[in-house]
Design an enzyme around this catalytic site. Structure first.
Site, PDB file in Angstrom:
ATOM      1  N   ARG A   1      22.899  84.486   3.650  1.00 53.37           N
ATOM      2  CA  ARG A   1      22.880  83.208   4.356  1.00 53.37           C
ATOM      3  C   ARG A   1      22.080  83.259   5.648  1.00 53.37           C
ATOM      4  O   ARG A   1      21.914  82.221   6.282  1.00 53.37           O
ATOM      5  CB  ARG A   1      24.313  82.734   4.590  1.00 53.37           C
ATOM      6  CG  ARG A   1      25.102  83.619   5.546  1.00 53.37           C
ATOM      7  CD  ARG A   1      26.604  83.343   5.494  1.00 53.37           C
ATOM      8  NE  ARG A   1      26.955  81.999   5.902  1.00 53.37           N
ATOM      9  CZ  ARG A   1      28.223  81.571   6.006  1.00 53.37           C
ATOM     10  NH1 ARG A   1      29.241  82.390   5.715  1.00 53.37           N
ATOM     11  NH2 ARG A   1      28.479  80.347   6.382  1.00 53.37           N
TER      12      ARG A   1
ATOM     13  N   ASP B   1      41.987  76.783   4.029  1.00 55.42           N
ATOM     14  CA  ASP B   1      41.331  75.475   4.161  1.00 55.42           C
ATOM     15  C   ASP B   1      42.235  74.385   3.581  1.00 55.42           C
ATOM     16  O   ASP B   1      42.336  73.289   4.128  1.00 55.42           O
ATOM     17  CB  ASP B   1      39.985  75.470   3.428  1.00 55.42           C
ATOM     18  CG  ASP B   1      39.104  76.633   3.857  1.00 55.42           C
ATOM     19  OD1 ASP B   1      39.201  77.054   5.031  1.00 55.42           O
ATOM     20  OD2 ASP B   1      38.344  77.135   3.018  1.00 55.42           O
TER      21      ASP B   1
END
Ligand code: KDG
Length: 311
Positions: free
Chosen positions: A104, A256
């Site tokens: 990333r 989450d």
């Protein structure tokens, strides 16, 4: 405005069925802590928006399509023509051991800047959610996260910071130096037990850290305890919520889901006990199925786990 605005890097997660070195099949999934939260809220019927930069290629198109399919508002997503999508390889090393490998650095999502977030913030939201992942991605993203938290807090928006320490992105000391001031803009701080000292003094105990955050203006500190549920600290004291007993097959995304459940409860005007109950309910749905968010409930499915008394 929307109910919830979140921003960060949505990733293409490539899930393996076995050890990566052995080859085999990879399946692409939408991942990213912030987009997981957006999906969790959208599934429950809240208006959730995700902002950030995604690559202007097929992989970016995949991420947007997944978000749209889940009913997440992507009006303020910016396409980046120069940078690639951030990738995450989720390796199933053994039946119960997964590992993460990132590709990333320099991705579209990692260079999120203040200007990318301005329109989304201006459109307004009842809740702004952000994580401690975004400030770890780049200097620009760090600046954007701080700006968004400060701007939203000043506008009276409820700001929720989920610490989400990612040791592969930065050290604990580097995280603490950035996240501690950031927490000062938050009304709700979410952390696992081993992350709480990243928004306060290194090595301090949970009570002290929670009291320190409350003294700095945070109204609710949520400490995630995995299979042991969660503890909440407010000015009224401390409250524990047990986890719901389910068979855990995949814990990625559970935090989450917990945060999404808590914020859904807030948006619905539930009291603290109700917000925590919804948080542990979403956490249970997340761990009981494969994928970061795929098994999260629709509103009419929330009651499916009602008969599960907290263990
Ligand atoms: O919380 C789940 C996340 O870890 C995953 O979706 C990927 O956001 C991610 C990250 O940066 O690790």
């Amino acid at each position: 405005g929307v109910d919830l605005l979140t921003f960060g890097e949505a990733l293409v997660s490539l899930r393996s069925t076995g050890p990566l070195t052995a080859g085999g099949a990879l399946t692409p999934h939408l991942a990213g802590a912030e987009s997981n939260v957006a999906v969790g809220l959208a599934r429950l019927g809240h208006r959730a928006a995700f902002a950030g930069r995604v690559s202007d290629d097929e992989l970016g198109g995949f991420l947007l399509r997944q978000l749209r399919a889940e009913g997440v508002d992507v009006t303020h997503v910016v396409r980046d023509r120069e940078r690639p999508a951030g990738l995450m390889f989720l390796e199933r090393r053994t039946a119960d051991l997964t590992r993460v490998l990132y590709q990333r650095a320099g991705s579209a999502g990692s260079v999120l800047g203040v200007d990318d977030l301005r329109p989304a913030l201006a459109a307004g939201a009842r809740v702004l959610h952000l994580t401690g992942i975004t400030p770890a991605l780049s200097e620009r993203a760090r600046e954007a996260a701080a700006w968004a938290a400060e701007t939203a807090a000043r506008a009276g928006t409820l700001v929720c910071l989920d610490v989400n320490h990612r040791a592969k992105l930065w050290s604990r000391d580097a995280a603490r130096a950035v996240l501690t001031p950031l927490a000062g803009h938050a009304s709700v701080v979410v952390a696992s037990a081993d992350e709480l000292d990243l928004v306060g003094a290194s090595g301090a105990d949970e009570e002290t850290l929670a009291a320190g955050l409350l003294a700095r203006g945070v109204s609710t500190v949520l400490v995630k305890l995995g299979g042991d549920g969660a503890r909440a600290y407010t000015r009224d004291g401390r409250r524990h919520a047990a986890a719901l007993p389910v068979t855990a097959v995949d814990t990625v995304g559970a935090g989450d889901a917990f945060t999404a459940g808590y914020l859904s409860g807030h948006l619905d005007g539930l009291d603290l006990a109700g917000r925590l109950r919804r948080a542990v309910t979403l956490g249970a749905f997340a761990v009981a199925g494969h994928g970061d968010w795929e098994t999260l409930p629709r509103r009419d499915e929330l009651s499916l786990l009602d008969s599960r008394q907290p263990g």
